[in-house]
Design an enzyme around this catalytic site. Structure first.
Site, PDB file in Angstrom:
ATOM      1  N   THR A  67     -69.195  -3.829 -24.756  1.00 49.84           N
ATOM      2  CA  THR A  67     -68.564  -4.473 -23.605  1.00 49.84           C
ATOM      3  C   THR A  67     -67.059  -4.491 -23.866  1.00 49.84           C
ATOM      4  OG1 THR A  67     -68.702  -6.679 -24.581  1.00 49.84           O
ATOM      5  CG2 THR A  67     -70.575  -5.976 -23.231  1.00 49.84           C
ATOM      6  N   GLY A  69     -68.137   9.486 -41.156  1.00 47.14           N
ATOM      7  CA  GLY A  69     -69.236   9.904 -40.286  1.00 47.14           C
ATOM      8  C   GLY A  69     -70.621   9.789 -40.897  1.00 47.14           C
ATOM      9  N   LEU A  98     -64.003  -6.919 -27.777  1.00 47.85           N
ATOM     10  CA  LEU A  98     -64.112  -6.179 -29.039  1.00 47.85           C
ATOM     11  C   LEU A  98     -65.255  -6.714 -29.913  1.00 47.85           C
ATOM     12  CD1 LEU A  98     -62.750  -4.020 -30.914  1.00 47.85           C
ATOM     13  CD2 LEU A  98     -61.501  -5.930 -31.936  1.00 47.85           C
ATOM     14  N   ASP A  99     -66.084  -5.794 -30.402  1.00 48.25           N
ATOM     15  CA  ASP A  99     -67.189  -6.145 -31.303  1.00 48.25           C
ATOM     16  C   ASP A  99     -68.050  -7.278 -30.738  1.00 48.25           C
ATOM     17  OD1 ASP A  99     -66.337  -4.193 -33.094  1.00 48.25           O
ATOM     18  OD2 ASP A  99     -64.989  -5.574 -34.104  1.00 48.25           O
ATOM     19  N   SER A 150     -74.746  -4.974 -37.229  1.00 53.20           N
ATOM     20  CA  SER A 150     -75.295  -5.139 -35.880  1.00 53.20           C
ATOM     21  C   SER A 150     -75.084  -3.857 -35.083  1.00 53.20           C
ATOM     22  CB  SER A 150     -74.563  -6.267 -35.132  1.00 53.20           C
ATOM     23  OG  SER A 150     -74.554  -7.459 -35.886  1.00 53.20           O
ATOM     24  N   ASN A 193     -72.560   0.723 -30.303  1.00 55.26           N
ATOM     25  CA  ASN A 193     -71.645   0.663 -31.448  1.00 55.26           C
ATOM     26  C   ASN A 193     -72.380   0.040 -32.621  1.00 55.26           C
ATOM     27  OD1 ASN A 193     -69.098   0.751 -32.851  1.00 55.26           O
ATOM     28  ND2 ASN A 193     -68.910  -1.460 -32.514  1.00 55.26           N
ATOM     29  N   ARG A 252     -52.910   3.639 -24.550  1.00 57.09           N
ATOM     30  CA  ARG A 252     -54.377   3.606 -24.634  1.00 57.09           C
ATOM     31  C   ARG A 252     -55.022   4.201 -23.384  1.00 57.09           C
ATOM     32  NH1 ARG A 252     -56.062   0.951 -29.005  1.00 57.09           N
ATOM     33  NH2 ARG A 252     -54.744  -0.700 -29.834  1.00 57.09           N
ATOM     34  N   HIS A 305     -71.467  -2.303 -35.962  1.00 51.58           N
ATOM     35  CA  HIS A 305     -70.396  -3.106 -36.551  1.00 51.58           C
ATOM     36  C   HIS A 305     -70.904  -3.711 -37.857  1.00 51.58           C
ATOM     37  CE1 HIS A 305     -66.755  -5.481 -36.690  1.00 51.58           C
ATOM     38  NE2 HIS A 305     -67.488  -6.526 -37.018  1.00 51.58           N
TER      39      HIS A 305
HETATM   40  C1  GAR Z   1     -69.278   1.690 -40.812  1.00 43.81           C
HETATM   41  O1  GAR Z   1     -69.477   0.714 -41.811  1.00 43.81           O
HETATM   42  C2  GAR Z   1     -69.221   1.039 -39.445  1.00 43.81           C
HETATM   43  O2  GAR Z   1     -70.053  -0.077 -39.326  1.00 43.81           O
HETATM   44  C3  GAR Z   1     -67.771   0.631 -39.381  1.00 43.81           C
HETATM   45  O3  GAR Z   1     -67.062   1.687 -39.959  1.00 43.81           O
HETATM   46  C4  GAR Z   1     -67.890   2.332 -40.930  1.00 43.81           C
HETATM   47  C5  GAR Z   1     -67.920   3.791 -40.601  1.00 43.81           C
HETATM   48  O4  GAR Z   1     -68.608   4.526 -41.590  1.00 43.81           O
HETATM   49  N1  GAR Z   1     -67.359   0.373 -38.020  1.00 43.81           N
HETATM   50  C6  GAR Z   1     -66.549  -0.600 -37.641  1.00 43.81           C
HETATM   51  O5  GAR Z   1     -65.986  -1.338 -38.442  1.00 43.81           O
HETATM   52  C7  GAR Z   1     -66.341  -0.729 -36.140  1.00 43.81           C
HETATM   53  N2  GAR Z   1     -65.804  -1.998 -35.803  1.00 43.81           N
HETATM   54  P1  GAR Z   1     -69.094   6.010 -41.288  1.00 43.81           P
HETATM   55  O6  GAR Z   1     -67.897   6.781 -40.715  1.00 43.81           O
HETATM   56  O7  GAR Z   1     -69.490   6.549 -42.635  1.00 43.81           O
HETATM   57  O8  GAR Z   1     -70.241   5.946 -40.319  1.00 43.81           O
END
Ligand code: GAR
Length: 217
Positions: free
Chosen positions: A141, A12, A144-145, A136, A107, A65, A109
């Site tokens: 949408t 988080g 995915l990603d 990014s 989101n 899901r 990514h």
């Molecule tokens: C982050 O690097 C985020 O970009 C990635 O997970 C990590 C979460 O870190 N998300 C993805 O890969 C989504 N496809 P955090 O819990 O410390 O924010």
């Protein structure tokens, strides 16, 4: 006052960056809740400590899901958010869920999309031999990603980088661009036109976190 609901799966740190920027910069917004799909998500403690409502919708308690996403949407909608913020929320979402939040779900990514969707993005970048990598922030949408990009940050790939080193460099930029993007949304400055996102008044929708000469190679 805009209401935000932030979804997390683990650490988080992006959620923390958004909560902190919101209070430090006095956004016309309130983080109404932080919701996790795992009861052990470390970020829940930070949210609770900051007086933010927390909830867990454990995906393992649902047979598929669709039923998980329906329960998650009920929990989210209970907080009547203007924006849903996915911050390290590691679940593939159903088209119905995504449609429900069309134009109001962001989101982050860890790659320069459309390169390297999915998992292990830093390993993917090293394997592909790219010299620039990054992060990014995009509207979600059902692909995915993928989706209209609000802001991107680029970092160099340096000689000797491991996936962990690259992840750290990219994460530092996520903590800058994600709060920035959420703030733009809250201020009503983002407009969507197909895959394009325009910001009014304009300012750079990119960040280059370069390194000084001599550092790395
Ligand atoms: C982050 O690097 C985020 O970009 C990635 O997970 C990590 C979460 O870190 N998300 C993805 O890969 C989504 N496809 P955090 O819990 O410390 O924010």
């Amino acid at each position: 006052m805009k209401k935000l609901v932030i979804l997390i799966s683990g650490r988080g740190s992006n959620m923390e960056a958004i909560v902190s920027a919101c209070s430090r910069e006095g956004w016309p917004a309130q983080v109404a809740a932080v919701i996790a799909n795992r009861p052990d998500a470390a970020g829940l403690a930070f949210a609770a400590l900051h007086g933010i409502a927390t909830a867990v919708v454990d995906h393992r308690q649902f047979p598929d899901r669709e039923s998980f996403d329906a329960a998650l949407a009920r929990e989210i909608d209970g907080f009547t958010p203007d924006l849903v913020v996915l911050a390290g929320f590691m679940r593939v979402l159903t088209p119905g869920f995504v449609d429900h939040y069309a134009g109001r779900m962001l989101n982050v990514h860890p790659s320069l999309l459309p390169s390297f969707p999915g998992l292990k993005t830093h390993q993917q970048a090293l394997d592909a031999g790219v010299r620039l990598h990054g992060a990014s922030v995009h509207f979600v949408t059902s692909q995915l990603d993928h989706g209209p990009i609000v802001v991107q940050a680029a970092v160099p790939v340096l000689a000797g980088d491991t996936p962990a080193m690259l992840a750290g460099r990219v994460l530092a930029t996520e903590h800058i661009i994600y709060p920035r993007a959420v703030r733009w949304f809250v201020e009503g400055r983002l407009a969507l036109d197909g895959l394009r996102v325009t910001l009014t008044p304009p300012e750079p929708q990119w960040l280059f976190a370069g390194h000084t000469a001599g550092e790395g190679a």
